[in-house]
Design an enzyme around this catalytic site. Structure first.
Site, PDB file in Angstrom:
ATOM      1  N   LYS A  11       0.743  -1.179   0.033  1.00  0.00           N
ATOM      2  CA  LYS A  11      -0.135   0.080  -0.244  1.00  0.00           C
ATOM      3  C   LYS A  11       0.621   1.466   0.053  1.00  0.00           C
ATOM      4  CE  LYS A  11      -3.523  -2.891   2.149  1.00  0.00           C
ATOM      5  NZ  LYS A  11      -4.913  -2.565   2.966  1.00  0.00           N
ATOM      6  N   GLU A  98     -10.654  -0.180  -1.749  1.00  0.00           N
ATOM      7  CA  GLU A  98      -9.267   0.987  -1.697  1.00  0.00           C
ATOM      8  C   GLU A  98      -9.420   1.581  -2.387  1.00  0.00           C
ATOM      9  OE1 GLU A  98      -5.461  -0.330   0.304  1.00  0.00           O
ATOM     10  OE2 GLU A  98      -6.871  -1.263   2.012  1.00  0.00           O
ATOM     11  N   GLY A 174      -6.828  -4.726   7.073  1.00  0.00           N
ATOM     12  CA  GLY A 174      -6.667  -4.032   8.549  1.00  0.00           C
ATOM     13  C   GLY A 174      -7.435  -3.386   9.796  1.00  0.00           C
ATOM     14  N   SER A 214      -5.887  -8.568   7.536  1.00  0.00           N
ATOM     15  CA  SER A 214      -6.028  -9.152   8.904  1.00  0.00           C
ATOM     16  C   SER A 214      -5.848 -10.359   8.533  1.00  0.00           C
ATOM     17  CB  SER A 214      -6.808  -9.099   9.476  1.00  0.00           C
ATOM     18  OG  SER A 214      -7.493  -7.945   9.749  1.00  0.00           O
TER      19      SER A 214
END
Ligand code: 13P
Length: 251
Positions: A11, A98, A174, A214
Protein backbone atom coordinates in the site's frame (compact mmCIF):
# COMPACT_ATOMS: atom_id res chain seq x y z
CA UNK A 1 -2.59 -27.85 -10.21
CA UNK A 2 -3.27 -24.18 -9.61
CA UNK A 3 -0.56 -21.85 -8.38
CA UNK A 4 -0.19 -21.08 -4.67
CA UNK A 5 0.63 -17.42 -4.13
CA UNK A 6 1.43 -15.26 -1.13
CA UNK A 7 1.45 -11.61 -2.20
CA UNK A 8 2.39 -8.57 -0.13
CA UNK A 9 0.51 -5.35 -0.84
CA UNK A 10 2.64 -2.67 0.75
CA UNK A 11 0.00 0.00 0.00
CA UNK A 12 1.27 3.58 0.63
CA UNK A 13 3.98 2.56 3.07
CA UNK A 14 7.79 2.72 3.23
CA UNK A 15 10.40 5.07 1.83
CA UNK A 16 12.55 3.67 -0.98
CA UNK A 17 15.30 2.84 1.54
CA UNK A 18 12.80 1.06 3.82
CA UNK A 19 11.28 -0.76 0.87
CA UNK A 20 14.67 -1.96 -0.32
CA UNK A 21 15.50 -3.20 3.17
CA UNK A 22 12.16 -5.03 3.30
CA UNK A 23 12.74 -6.60 -0.13
CA UNK A 24 16.24 -7.68 0.87
CA UNK A 25 14.87 -9.19 4.09
CA UNK A 26 12.38 -11.24 2.06
CA UNK A 27 15.05 -12.35 -0.43
CA UNK A 28 17.29 -13.51 2.43
CA UNK A 29 14.57 -15.82 3.74
CA UNK A 30 12.99 -16.95 0.47
CA UNK A 31 14.60 -20.38 0.64
CA UNK A 32 12.57 -21.13 3.79
CA UNK A 33 9.37 -20.91 1.70
CA UNK A 34 8.06 -24.13 0.11
CA UNK A 35 9.12 -24.28 -3.55
CA UNK A 36 5.52 -24.51 -4.78
CA UNK A 37 4.55 -21.19 -3.17
CA UNK A 38 5.15 -18.11 -5.34
CA UNK A 39 5.95 -14.90 -3.48
CA UNK A 40 4.83 -11.58 -4.97
CA UNK A 41 5.56 -8.11 -3.60
CA UNK A 42 3.65 -4.97 -4.55
CA UNK A 43 5.57 -1.86 -3.49
CA UNK A 44 4.55 1.74 -4.32
CA UNK A 45 5.26 2.90 -7.91
CA UNK A 46 8.35 4.92 -6.91
CA UNK A 47 10.06 1.79 -5.56
CA UNK A 48 9.44 -0.58 -8.45
CA UNK A 49 12.64 -0.25 -10.46
CA UNK A 50 14.92 -0.43 -7.44
CA UNK A 51 13.01 -3.32 -5.85
CA UNK A 52 13.15 -5.09 -9.24
CA UNK A 53 16.95 -5.04 -9.01
CA UNK A 54 16.86 -6.62 -5.54
CA UNK A 55 14.53 -9.36 -6.81
CA UNK A 56 16.57 -10.13 -9.92
CA UNK A 57 17.67 -13.76 -10.02
CA UNK A 58 15.21 -14.74 -7.25
CA UNK A 59 11.84 -16.46 -7.76
CA UNK A 60 10.03 -13.50 -6.14
CA UNK A 61 7.71 -11.65 -8.52
CA UNK A 62 7.09 -7.92 -8.66
CA UNK A 63 3.61 -6.38 -8.81
CA UNK A 64 2.19 -2.88 -9.03
CA UNK A 65 -0.81 -1.87 -6.94
CA UNK A 66 -2.75 -0.27 -9.80
CA UNK A 67 -2.37 0.87 -13.40
CA UNK A 68 -3.87 3.54 -15.63
CA UNK A 69 -7.00 2.96 -17.71
CA UNK A 70 -5.43 4.64 -20.75
CA UNK A 71 -2.36 3.47 -22.67
CA UNK A 72 -0.35 6.74 -22.75
CA UNK A 73 -0.50 10.48 -23.14
CA UNK A 74 -1.96 13.44 -21.28
CA UNK A 75 -3.12 11.72 -18.08
CA UNK A 76 -1.25 13.59 -15.36
CA UNK A 77 -0.35 11.49 -12.36
CA UNK A 78 -1.12 8.13 -13.97
CA UNK A 79 1.23 5.19 -14.57
CA UNK A 80 0.58 2.98 -17.59
CA UNK A 81 0.65 -0.80 -17.85
CA UNK A 82 3.53 -0.48 -20.35
CA UNK A 83 5.54 1.51 -17.78
CA UNK A 84 4.91 -1.15 -15.15
CA UNK A 85 6.10 -3.89 -17.47
CA UNK A 86 9.15 -1.81 -18.30
CA UNK A 87 9.84 -1.36 -14.56
CA UNK A 88 9.97 -5.14 -14.11
CA UNK A 89 6.46 -5.99 -12.96
CA UNK A 90 4.94 -9.37 -13.70
CA UNK A 91 1.62 -8.46 -12.08
CA UNK A 92 -0.59 -5.56 -11.20
CA UNK A 93 -3.26 -5.54 -8.51
CA UNK A 94 -6.56 -4.15 -9.85
CA UNK A 95 -9.84 -3.35 -8.15
CA UNK A 96 -8.60 -3.19 -4.59
CA UNK A 97 -11.43 -2.05 -2.32
CA UNK A 98 -9.42 1.03 -1.33
CA UNK A 99 -9.26 2.03 -5.02
CA UNK A 100 -12.97 1.30 -5.48
CA UNK A 101 -13.91 3.24 -2.33
CA UNK A 102 -11.56 6.27 -2.40
CA UNK A 103 -10.73 6.71 -6.09
CA UNK A 104 -13.96 5.87 -7.87
CA UNK A 105 -12.69 2.69 -9.49
CA UNK A 106 -15.70 1.32 -11.37
CA UNK A 107 -16.09 -2.00 -13.15
CA UNK A 108 -16.03 -0.11 -16.48
CA UNK A 109 -12.60 1.33 -15.61
CA UNK A 110 -11.39 -2.06 -14.44
CA UNK A 111 -12.34 -3.65 -17.76
CA UNK A 112 -10.15 -1.07 -19.55
CA UNK A 113 -7.28 -1.49 -17.10
CA UNK A 114 -7.40 -5.24 -17.39
CA UNK A 115 -7.22 -5.13 -21.19
CA UNK A 116 -4.17 -2.85 -21.02
CA UNK A 117 -2.51 -5.09 -18.43
CA UNK A 118 -2.89 -8.13 -20.70
CA UNK A 119 -1.76 -6.21 -23.80
CA UNK A 120 1.44 -5.39 -21.95
CA UNK A 121 2.09 -8.87 -20.62
CA UNK A 122 1.05 -8.29 -17.02
CA UNK A 123 -0.96 -10.78 -15.00
CA UNK A 124 -3.69 -9.30 -12.80
CA UNK A 125 -4.52 -9.81 -9.14
CA UNK A 126 -8.20 -8.86 -9.27
CA UNK A 127 -9.76 -7.96 -5.91
CA UNK A 128 -13.36 -8.48 -4.88
CA UNK A 129 -15.09 -8.31 -1.52
CA UNK A 130 -18.09 -6.95 0.34
CA UNK A 131 -18.42 -4.20 2.95
CA UNK A 132 -19.60 -4.90 6.48
CA UNK A 133 -23.11 -3.53 5.86
CA UNK A 134 -23.45 -5.76 2.79
CA UNK A 135 -22.51 -8.84 4.79
CA UNK A 136 -24.90 -7.85 7.57
CA UNK A 137 -27.65 -7.46 4.97
CA UNK A 138 -26.80 -10.92 3.67
CA UNK A 139 -26.03 -9.69 0.15
CA UNK A 140 -22.30 -10.52 0.14
CA UNK A 141 -22.67 -13.30 -2.42
CA UNK A 142 -24.56 -10.96 -4.78
CA UNK A 143 -21.96 -8.20 -4.35
CA UNK A 144 -19.07 -10.51 -5.16
CA UNK A 145 -20.93 -12.16 -8.06
CA UNK A 146 -21.59 -8.71 -9.57
CA UNK A 147 -17.95 -7.62 -9.15
CA UNK A 148 -16.88 -10.80 -10.93
CA UNK A 149 -19.46 -10.78 -13.71
CA UNK A 150 -18.99 -7.09 -14.61
CA UNK A 151 -15.25 -7.50 -15.14
CA UNK A 152 -14.09 -11.09 -15.40
CA UNK A 153 -16.97 -12.26 -17.59
CA UNK A 154 -15.74 -9.85 -20.29
CA UNK A 155 -12.56 -11.96 -20.55
CA UNK A 156 -11.79 -15.06 -22.57
CA UNK A 157 -10.84 -18.36 -20.95
CA UNK A 158 -7.29 -17.78 -22.25
CA UNK A 159 -7.14 -14.41 -20.50
CA UNK A 160 -8.40 -15.99 -17.26
CA UNK A 161 -5.13 -17.93 -17.14
CA UNK A 162 -3.54 -14.55 -16.37
CA UNK A 163 -5.93 -13.63 -13.54
CA UNK A 164 -5.56 -14.30 -9.83
CA UNK A 165 -8.69 -13.48 -7.83
CA UNK A 166 -8.28 -12.02 -4.34
CA UNK A 167 -11.27 -12.14 -2.00
CA UNK A 168 -10.86 -9.35 0.53
CA UNK A 169 -13.85 -8.67 2.80
CA UNK A 170 -13.61 -4.92 3.43
CA UNK A 171 -14.57 -5.41 7.09
CA UNK A 172 -11.46 -7.52 7.62
CA UNK A 173 -8.93 -5.23 5.91
CA UNK A 174 -6.60 -3.57 8.39
CA UNK A 175 -9.10 -4.12 11.20
CA UNK A 176 -7.47 -7.10 12.89
CA UNK A 177 -10.75 -8.97 12.31
CA UNK A 178 -10.22 -11.95 10.01
CA UNK A 179 -12.97 -13.89 8.30
CA UNK A 180 -13.15 -17.29 9.95
CA UNK A 181 -11.77 -20.09 7.84
CA UNK A 182 -15.36 -21.32 7.37
CA UNK A 183 -16.58 -17.89 6.20
CA UNK A 184 -13.62 -17.53 3.85
CA UNK A 185 -13.96 -21.05 2.42
CA UNK A 186 -17.70 -20.52 1.88
CA UNK A 187 -17.18 -17.50 -0.32
CA UNK A 188 -14.06 -18.85 -2.04
CA UNK A 189 -16.10 -21.92 -2.99
CA UNK A 190 -18.83 -19.59 -4.25
CA UNK A 191 -16.30 -17.63 -6.34
CA UNK A 192 -14.98 -20.85 -7.89
CA UNK A 193 -18.53 -22.03 -8.66
CA UNK A 194 -19.34 -18.64 -10.20
CA UNK A 195 -16.26 -18.92 -12.44
CA UNK A 196 -17.13 -22.52 -13.27
CA UNK A 197 -20.70 -21.63 -14.31
CA UNK A 198 -19.37 -19.10 -16.84
CA UNK A 199 -15.98 -20.41 -17.97
CA UNK A 200 -16.32 -24.11 -17.18
CA UNK A 201 -14.79 -26.29 -14.53
CA UNK A 202 -11.31 -26.44 -16.05
CA UNK A 203 -10.80 -22.67 -15.87
CA UNK A 204 -12.34 -22.46 -12.39
CA UNK A 205 -10.14 -25.25 -11.05
CA UNK A 206 -7.04 -23.61 -12.51
CA UNK A 207 -7.76 -20.16 -11.02
CA UNK A 208 -5.82 -19.13 -7.94
CA UNK A 209 -8.08 -17.48 -5.35
CA UNK A 210 -6.32 -15.59 -2.54
CA UNK A 211 -7.73 -14.50 0.81
CA UNK A 212 -6.95 -11.00 2.09
CA UNK A 213 -7.93 -9.21 5.28
CA UNK A 214 -5.89 -9.30 8.49
CA UNK A 215 -4.11 -12.47 7.39
CA UNK A 216 -1.12 -13.02 9.68
CA UNK A 217 1.26 -15.78 10.78
CA UNK A 218 -1.18 -16.90 13.51
CA UNK A 219 -4.17 -17.48 11.21
CA UNK A 220 -2.59 -18.23 7.82
CA UNK A 221 -2.31 -21.98 8.33
CA UNK A 222 -6.00 -22.44 9.09
CA UNK A 223 -7.02 -20.27 6.12
CA UNK A 224 -4.63 -21.92 3.65
CA UNK A 225 -5.82 -25.37 4.70
CA UNK A 226 -9.22 -24.63 3.12
CA UNK A 227 -9.69 -26.36 -0.24
CA UNK A 228 -10.56 -23.21 -2.20
CA UNK A 229 -8.03 -20.84 -0.59
CA UNK A 230 -4.86 -20.79 -2.66
CA UNK A 231 -2.84 -18.26 -0.70
CA UNK A 232 -3.11 -14.72 0.58
CA UNK A 233 -2.97 -11.05 -0.33
CA UNK A 234 -1.33 -9.57 2.73
CA UNK A 235 -1.36 -5.91 3.78
CA UNK A 236 -0.02 -4.96 7.21
CA UNK A 237 1.80 -8.23 7.89
CA UNK A 238 3.69 -7.97 4.58
CA UNK A 239 5.61 -4.95 5.88
CA UNK A 240 7.76 -7.18 8.11
CA UNK A 241 9.90 -9.69 6.21
CA UNK A 242 9.70 -12.19 9.07
CA UNK A 243 5.90 -12.12 9.22
CA UNK A 244 5.51 -12.26 5.44
CA UNK A 245 7.80 -15.28 5.22
CA UNK A 246 6.08 -16.92 8.21
CA UNK A 247 2.74 -16.59 6.39
CA UNK A 248 4.19 -18.18 3.25
CA UNK A 249 5.68 -20.98 5.34
CA UNK A 250 2.21 -21.68 6.77
CA UNK A 251 1.49 -23.74 3.66
P1 13P B 1 -4.43 -6.24 5.82
O1 13P B 1 -3.66 -7.52 5.70
O2 13P B 1 -3.63 -5.11 6.41
O3 13P B 1 -5.76 -6.43 6.48
O4 13P B 1 -4.75 -5.76 4.31
C1 13P B 1 -5.29 -6.66 3.42
C2 13P B 1 -5.28 -6.03 2.08
O5 13P B 1 -6.01 -5.10 1.80
C3 13P B 1 -4.30 -6.54 1.10
O6 13P B 1 -4.54 -6.03 -0.16
Amino acid sequence: MRKKIVAGNWKMNTTVAEGLALAKGIVEKVEEVPADVTLVVAPPFTHLTSVAQVLEGTPIQLSAQNCADEPKGAFTGEVSAAMLKDAGCAYTILGHSERREYYGETSAKLVKKMALAFENGLDVIFCVGEKLAERQEGIHFDVVATQISEVLFTLTAEQMAHVVVAYEPVWAIGTGVTATAAQAQEIHGFIRNTLSAHFGEEVAEATTILYGGSCKPSNAQELFACPDIDGGLIGGASLKAGDFIAIAKAY
